[in-house]
Motif scaffolding. Sequence first.
Motif, PDB file in Angstrom:
ATOM      1  N   HIS A  44       0.856  -1.189   0.000  1.00 33.41           N
ATOM      2  CA  HIS A  44       0.000   0.000   0.000  1.00 33.41           C
ATOM      3  C   HIS A  44       0.891   1.238   0.000  1.00 33.41           C
ATOM      4  CE1 HIS A  44      -3.310  -2.733   1.029  1.00 33.41           C
ATOM      5  NE2 HIS A  44      -4.087  -1.775   0.570  1.00 33.41           N
ATOM      6  N   SER A  45       0.716   2.063  -1.010  1.00 38.07           N
ATOM      7  CA  SER A  45       1.611   3.207  -1.199  1.00 38.07           C
ATOM      8  C   SER A  45       0.874   4.531  -1.159  1.00 38.07           C
ATOM      9  CB  SER A  45       2.335   3.059  -2.547  1.00 38.07           C
ATOM     10  OG  SER A  45       1.399   2.857  -3.597  1.00 38.07           O
ATOM     11  N   GLY A  46      -0.308   4.564  -0.521  1.00 35.38           N
ATOM     12  CA  GLY A  46      -1.071   5.797  -0.404  1.00 35.38           C
ATOM     13  C   GLY A  46      -2.086   5.675   0.713  1.00 35.38           C
ATOM     14  N   ALA A  47      -2.842   6.742   0.927  1.00 31.55           N
ATOM     15  CA  ALA A  47      -3.814   6.766   2.018  1.00 31.55           C
ATOM     16  C   ALA A  47      -5.040   5.913   1.732  1.00 31.55           C
ATOM     17  CB  ALA A  47      -4.235   8.212   2.293  1.00 31.55           C
ATOM     18  N   ASP A  48      -5.349   5.703   0.456  1.00 32.76           N
ATOM     19  CA  ASP A  48      -6.546   4.950   0.079  1.00 32.76           C
ATOM     20  C   ASP A  48      -6.291   3.446   0.152  1.00 32.76           C
ATOM     21  OD1 ASP A  48      -8.545   3.655  -1.935  1.00 32.76           O
ATOM     22  OD2 ASP A  48      -9.297   5.679  -1.624  1.00 32.76           O
ATOM     23  N   ALA A  49      -7.304   2.699   0.567  1.00 28.13           N
ATOM     24  CA  ALA A  49      -7.174   1.242   0.685  1.00 28.13           C
ATOM     25  C   ALA A  49      -6.955   0.570  -0.660  1.00 28.13           C
ATOM     26  CB  ALA A  49      -8.423   0.662   1.354  1.00 28.13           C
ATOM     27  N   GLU A  50      -7.336   1.261  -1.752  1.00 31.06           N
ATOM     28  CA  GLU A  50      -7.187   0.677  -3.089  1.00 31.06           C
ATOM     29  C   GLU A  50      -5.909   1.134  -3.786  1.00 31.06           C
ATOM     30  OE1 GLU A  50      -9.371  -1.630  -3.560  1.00 31.06           O
ATOM     31  OE2 GLU A  50     -10.373  -0.958  -1.728  1.00 31.06           O
ATOM     32  N   ASP A  51      -5.060   1.838  -3.062  1.00 33.12           N
ATOM     33  CA  ASP A  51      -3.810   2.342  -3.639  1.00 33.12           C
ATOM     34  C   ASP A  51      -2.681   1.375  -3.271  1.00 33.12           C
ATOM     35  OD1 ASP A  51      -1.751   3.767  -4.706  1.00 33.12           O
ATOM     36  OD2 ASP A  51      -1.985   5.535  -3.423  1.00 33.12           O
ATOM     37  N   TYR A  52      -2.419   0.403  -4.145  1.00 29.83           N
ATOM     38  CA  TYR A  52      -1.400  -0.592  -3.849  1.00 29.83           C
ATOM     39  C   TYR A  52      -0.845  -1.179  -5.142  1.00 29.83           C
ATOM     40  CZ  TYR A  52      -5.481  -3.687  -4.489  1.00 29.83           C
ATOM     41  OH  TYR A  52      -6.601  -4.307  -4.986  1.00 29.83           O
ATOM     42  N   PHE A  53       0.282  -1.880  -5.003  1.00 25.65           N
ATOM     43  CA  PHE A  53       0.860  -2.636  -6.109  1.00 25.65           C
ATOM     44  C   PHE A  53       1.391  -3.938  -5.548  1.00 25.65           C
ATOM     45  CE2 PHE A  53       4.284  -0.107  -4.362  1.00 25.65           C
ATOM     46  CZ  PHE A  53       5.409  -0.907  -4.440  1.00 25.65           C
ATOM     47  N   PHE A  54       1.846  -4.834  -6.427  1.00 27.14           N
ATOM     48  CA  PHE A  54       2.275  -6.164  -6.006  1.00 27.14           C
ATOM     49  C   PHE A  54       3.740  -6.413  -6.337  1.00 27.14           C
ATOM     50  CE2 PHE A  54      -2.241  -6.609  -7.164  1.00 27.14           C
ATOM     51  CZ  PHE A  54      -2.760  -7.125  -5.971  1.00 27.14           C
ATOM     52  N   ILE A  55       4.403  -7.135  -5.460  1.00 22.54           N
ATOM     53  CA  ILE A  55       5.693  -7.753  -5.767  1.00 22.54           C
ATOM     54  C   ILE A  55       5.484  -9.256  -5.621  1.00 22.54           C
ATOM     55  CG2 ILE A  55       8.098  -8.064  -5.078  1.00 22.54           C
ATOM     56  CD1 ILE A  55       8.147  -5.198  -4.131  1.00 22.54           C
ATOM     57  N   ILE A  56       5.674  -9.989  -6.706  1.00 26.30           N
ATOM     58  CA  ILE A  56       5.439 -11.430  -6.731  1.00 26.30           C
ATOM     59  C   ILE A  56       6.781 -12.139  -6.840  1.00 26.30           C
ATOM     60  CG2 ILE A  56       4.218 -13.312  -7.894  1.00 26.30           C
ATOM     61  CD1 ILE A  56       2.364 -11.204  -9.124  1.00 26.30           C
ATOM     62  N   ASP A  57       7.047 -13.021  -5.896  1.00 30.03           N
ATOM     63  CA  ASP A  57       8.335 -13.717  -5.874  1.00 30.03           C
ATOM     64  C   ASP A  57       8.186 -15.084  -6.537  1.00 30.03           C
ATOM     65  OD1 ASP A  57      10.764 -14.849  -5.349  1.00 30.03           O
ATOM     66  OD2 ASP A  57      10.879 -14.108  -3.295  1.00 30.03           O
ATOM     67  N   PHE A  58       8.591 -15.161  -7.799  1.00 28.78           N
ATOM     68  CA  PHE A  58       8.461 -16.382  -8.594  1.00 28.78           C
ATOM     69  C   PHE A  58       9.660 -17.324  -8.453  1.00 28.78           C
ATOM     70  CE2 PHE A  58       5.404 -14.355 -11.763  1.00 28.78           C
ATOM     71  CZ  PHE A  58       4.382 -15.249 -11.490  1.00 28.78           C
ATOM     72  N   GLU A  59      10.650 -16.961  -7.646  1.00 29.15           N
ATOM     73  CA  GLU A  59      11.944 -17.640  -7.712  1.00 29.15           C
ATOM     74  C   GLU A  59      11.842 -19.162  -7.595  1.00 29.15           C
ATOM     75  OE1 GLU A  59      16.413 -17.469  -5.712  1.00 29.15           O
ATOM     76  OE2 GLU A  59      14.774 -16.265  -4.884  1.00 29.15           O
TER      77      GLU A  59
ATOM     78  N   PHE B 250      -9.326  -3.500   1.998  1.00 28.54           N
ATOM     79  CA  PHE B 250      -9.451  -3.248   0.567  1.00 28.54           C
ATOM     80  C   PHE B 250     -10.605  -4.060  -0.015  1.00 28.54           C
ATOM     81  CE2 PHE B 250      -6.247  -6.427   1.523  1.00 28.54           C
ATOM     82  CZ  PHE B 250      -6.667  -7.523   0.792  1.00 28.54           C
ATOM     83  N   ASP B 251     -11.061  -3.664  -1.199  1.00 25.88           N
ATOM     84  CA  ASP B 251     -12.146  -4.362  -1.890  1.00 25.88           C
ATOM     85  C   ASP B 251     -11.627  -5.688  -2.436  1.00 25.88           C
ATOM     86  OD1 ASP B 251     -13.589  -4.958  -4.662  1.00 25.88           O
ATOM     87  OD2 ASP B 251     -15.000  -3.809  -3.436  1.00 25.88           O
TER      88      ASP B 251
END
Length: 244
Positions: A53-68, A93-94
Motif C-alpha cells: 500500500h503506497s497511499g492513504a486509500d485502501a485501493e492504492d497498492y501494487f504487487f511484488i510477486i516472488d516467482f523464484e 481493501f475491496d
Amino acid sequence: MKACHDVEHGECAAYVERMTDRYSLLSRLRKSLPLPDIPQIGRSVDVPVYMIHSGADAEDYFFIIDFEQFVEHSRKGLFVRPKLNVSAGRDDFDRAAFAQRFRENFAREFDLARSALSQSDESAGWFSWAGLKDLVSSGGASFVANVVLLAGLSAGKMIWSALSLPAIFEERSKKSQLEDAITATQSKVDEALAAMDVIVHRQLWEHAQKHGATLPKPELDINAWPLPEHVSNHLNDGKSSSWW
C-alpha cells in the motif's frame, strides 16, 4: 431430444433415427479426438506475494510477486502447484477488485517470466506447457497463467473439472472459443482469490502508515518472516513486478 409425441404422426421413426445418428456421431467424434496433455501436478511451492500500500486509500497498492522457487522447479520440468502467500499492510481493501488486479498482474508477470526463460532455452514445466494447443492459437499465455492460478487455488482438486471450456463441436471460431475459455477461467480464479486469506504484515503495515493510512493497528501476524531485502528495497517503486 424432443419426445415422439411432439412429432407429426408418421415421422416419429425417421425423427428418432436421425437424432440417434446425430448423437452417435458426436459420441464417436469425442472419443476419436486427441485429448490435450494434462500435466501431472506435483508438490506445492510457495509463491510469496507482497501487497504494497503506497497511499492513504485502501485501493492504492501494487504487487511484488516472488516467482523464484516456482521458476526453479519449472526449470526441472515440474508442474508444481503454486501456493500463494499474500502479505499486505492493511485488510480493508475491496476483495473483488483485488482479485481482478492480482490475476491480471500474475498473468503479466507469468508471461514475462516465460518469455525470459524461452530466450535462455530453459523454459519448462508450466512455462512451456502446450496443452490445448489445437484450441489455443493466440492469447494462450494468458489462458495458461489462469490455469496455473486455478491449480494453486483449487486446493488439490482436479482443476479440469472446474474449467468450463466451450464445446469444441460448436460452429465458432477458435478465437471465440479461446475468449470464452479465458473468461470462464478468470471468473473461477477471481472467486477463489477473493476468498483467500491475506496476512497483515507488520513491516507492510508500518509502510502503509507512513504513506497516509490512518486505520487502527490490526491483528498482525507475529510469525511472519521479515521482508526479504529485494522486497524492502522496492517498497517505494509504486509499480508491480516479479523477482525470480
